[in-house]
Design a protein around this motif. Sequence first.
Motif, PDB file in Angstrom:
ATOM      1  N   ALA A 237      10.789  -6.322  -5.454  1.00  0.00           N
ATOM      2  CA  ALA A 237      10.204  -6.333  -6.794  1.00  0.00           C
ATOM      3  C   ALA A 237       8.690  -6.421  -6.617  1.00  0.00           C
ATOM      4  CB  ALA A 237      10.727  -7.517  -7.599  1.00  0.00           C
ATOM      5  N   ILE A 238       8.015  -5.302  -6.868  1.00  0.00           N
ATOM      6  CA  ILE A 238       6.569  -5.200  -6.648  1.00  0.00           C
ATOM      7  C   ILE A 238       5.853  -5.360  -7.987  1.00  0.00           C
ATOM      8  CG2 ILE A 238       4.705  -3.694  -5.856  1.00  0.00           C
ATOM      9  CD1 ILE A 238       6.836  -2.279  -4.096  1.00  0.00           C
ATOM     10  N   GLU A 239       4.902  -6.283  -8.029  1.00  0.00           N
ATOM     11  CA  GLU A 239       4.108  -6.494  -9.240  1.00  0.00           C
ATOM     12  C   GLU A 239       2.761  -5.798  -9.081  1.00  0.00           C
ATOM     13  OE1 GLU A 239       2.346 -10.108 -12.045  1.00  0.00           O
ATOM     14  OE2 GLU A 239       3.752 -10.542 -10.417  1.00  0.00           O
ATOM     15  N   THR A 240       2.440  -4.918 -10.015  1.00  0.00           N
ATOM     16  CA  THR A 240       1.181  -4.181  -9.963  1.00  0.00           C
ATOM     17  C   THR A 240       0.056  -5.029 -10.557  1.00  0.00           C
ATOM     18  OG1 THR A 240       1.509  -3.161 -12.128  1.00  0.00           O
ATOM     19  CG2 THR A 240       2.468  -2.029 -10.219  1.00  0.00           C
ATOM     20  N   PRO A 241      -1.200  -4.654 -10.332  1.00  0.00           N
ATOM     21  CA  PRO A 241      -2.316  -5.446 -10.868  1.00  0.00           C
ATOM     22  C   PRO A 241      -2.294  -5.591 -12.386  1.00  0.00           C
ATOM     23  CG  PRO A 241      -3.106  -3.966  -9.162  1.00  0.00           C
ATOM     24  CD  PRO A 241      -1.673  -3.593  -9.423  1.00  0.00           C
TER      25      PRO A 241
ATOM     26  N   ARG B 284       0.847  -1.193   0.000  1.00  0.00           N
ATOM     27  CA  ARG B 284       0.000   0.000   0.000  1.00  0.00           C
ATOM     28  C   ARG B 284       0.880   1.239   0.000  1.00  0.00           C
ATOM     29  NH1 ARG B 284      -4.048  -1.356   5.091  1.00  0.00           N
ATOM     30  NH2 ARG B 284      -4.853  -3.370   4.340  1.00  0.00           N
ATOM     31  N   LEU B 285       0.355   2.292  -0.607  1.00  0.00           N
ATOM     32  CA  LEU B 285       1.008   3.591  -0.516  1.00  0.00           C
ATOM     33  C   LEU B 285       0.512   4.308   0.734  1.00  0.00           C
ATOM     34  CD1 LEU B 285       0.771   4.715  -4.247  1.00  0.00           C
ATOM     35  CD2 LEU B 285       2.736   3.698  -3.073  1.00  0.00           C
ATOM     36  N   GLU B 286       1.219   5.343   1.117  1.00  0.00           N
ATOM     37  CA  GLU B 286       0.798   6.124   2.270  1.00  0.00           C
ATOM     38  C   GLU B 286      -0.626   6.624   2.042  1.00  0.00           C
ATOM     39  OE1 GLU B 286       2.647   9.723   5.036  1.00  0.00           O
ATOM     40  OE2 GLU B 286       3.362   9.411   2.987  1.00  0.00           O
ATOM     41  N   GLY B 287      -1.500   6.341   2.979  1.00  0.00           N
ATOM     42  CA  GLY B 287      -2.902   6.691   2.811  1.00  0.00           C
ATOM     43  C   GLY B 287      -3.759   5.501   2.444  1.00  0.00           C
TER      44      GLY B 287
ATOM     45  N   PRO C 231      -3.751   0.916  -2.853  1.00  0.00           N
ATOM     46  CA  PRO C 231      -3.017  -0.310  -3.197  1.00  0.00           C
ATOM     47  C   PRO C 231      -2.078  -0.092  -4.381  1.00  0.00           C
ATOM     48  CG  PRO C 231      -5.293  -0.457  -3.956  1.00  0.00           C
ATOM     49  CD  PRO C 231      -5.197   0.806  -3.143  1.00  0.00           C
ATOM     50  N   LEU C 232      -0.903  -0.704  -4.299  1.00  0.00           N
ATOM     51  CA  LEU C 232       0.072  -0.612  -5.385  1.00  0.00           C
ATOM     52  C   LEU C 232       0.291  -1.952  -6.060  1.00  0.00           C
ATOM     53  CD1 LEU C 232       2.208   0.955  -7.003  1.00  0.00           C
ATOM     54  CD2 LEU C 232       3.858   0.424  -5.186  1.00  0.00           C
ATOM     55  N   GLY C 233       0.322  -3.033  -5.288  1.00  0.00           N
ATOM     56  CA  GLY C 233       0.573  -4.343  -5.872  1.00  0.00           C
ATOM     57  C   GLY C 233       0.963  -5.343  -4.806  1.00  0.00           C
ATOM     58  N   VAL C 234       1.837  -6.276  -5.181  1.00  0.00           N
ATOM     59  CA  VAL C 234       2.270  -7.357  -4.290  1.00  0.00           C
ATOM     60  C   VAL C 234       3.783  -7.499  -4.395  1.00  0.00           C
ATOM     61  CG1 VAL C 234       2.157  -9.848  -3.858  1.00  0.00           C
ATOM     62  CG2 VAL C 234       0.089  -8.611  -4.497  1.00  0.00           C
ATOM     63  N   VAL C 235       4.443  -7.757  -3.264  1.00  0.00           N
ATOM     64  CA  VAL C 235       5.879  -8.034  -3.291  1.00  0.00           C
ATOM     65  C   VAL C 235       6.076  -9.423  -3.893  1.00  0.00           C
ATOM     66  CG1 VAL C 235       8.003  -8.280  -1.975  1.00  0.00           C
ATOM     67  CG2 VAL C 235       6.282  -6.619  -1.244  1.00  0.00           C
ATOM     68  N   ARG C 236       6.533  -9.447  -5.135  1.00  0.00           N
ATOM     69  CA  ARG C 236       6.723 -10.723  -5.827  1.00  0.00           C
ATOM     70  C   ARG C 236       8.028 -11.395  -5.412  1.00  0.00           C
ATOM     71  NH1 ARG C 236       9.622 -11.549 -10.097  1.00  0.00           N
ATOM     72  NH2 ARG C 236       9.663  -9.340 -10.625  1.00  0.00           N
TER      73      ARG C 236
END
Length: 208
Positions: A163-167, A140-143, A146-151
């Motif tokens: 390495a974060i994978e976005t939707p 999650r970003l501040e606030g 959602p940004l994605g998942v730590v892959r």
Amino acid sequence: MSKSFGMQAGSGNLVLVGEVTKPHGLRGEVCVRLYADSPSFFDLVDVVHLRPAAEAPAPDPVPAGRGRRPARPQPPRMRRVRIVSWREHKGMVLLVFEGAQDRSAAEALRGSEILVRETELPDLSDDEVYIHQIEGLAVRLEGGEPLGVVREVLTPAGQEIWAIETPDGREVLFPVAEQFVLAVDLEAGFVEIAPPPGLLDLYLSDDA
């Protein structure tokens, strides 16, 4: 922020803590590529699982006598083994495993993965987590956006990077630093981050 300690997810409830790279000397020592933060990890864990190299060549069939088909030895399987000793030598970590205390036995371990049951990992303090616990968490970003998942957690040159994978399948490489990680909540399954200025534009803009 919570400090994360090295070691990567293995299979099931096993965690990958190192890999045998080659034998060293004549007395069974092996060189180990260590994924833990410090070799002193082996002061706290003295029993591990050894998983043979996946690409190890199959042994040749062994003659079984007249009128019988050759017996093909079974490939080695993962086994639980005790660490007899460990030491550092010229920047390397050297281990000796019980039952493998000569050069030929050490050679047979080349490429083997060293794993520990997650339940047997040493306890960390309240503000520390293991790297494998970060993988799979929602980001999650501040606030709360959602940004994605730590892959995957990468550690090139000792720098921890998520390495974060976005939707939509894009990848964001997030450099972990205290000022950028706002929260790590393992029970709730998320991390909250405040990326450095311009990072998300670099990866998520239409021109990226």
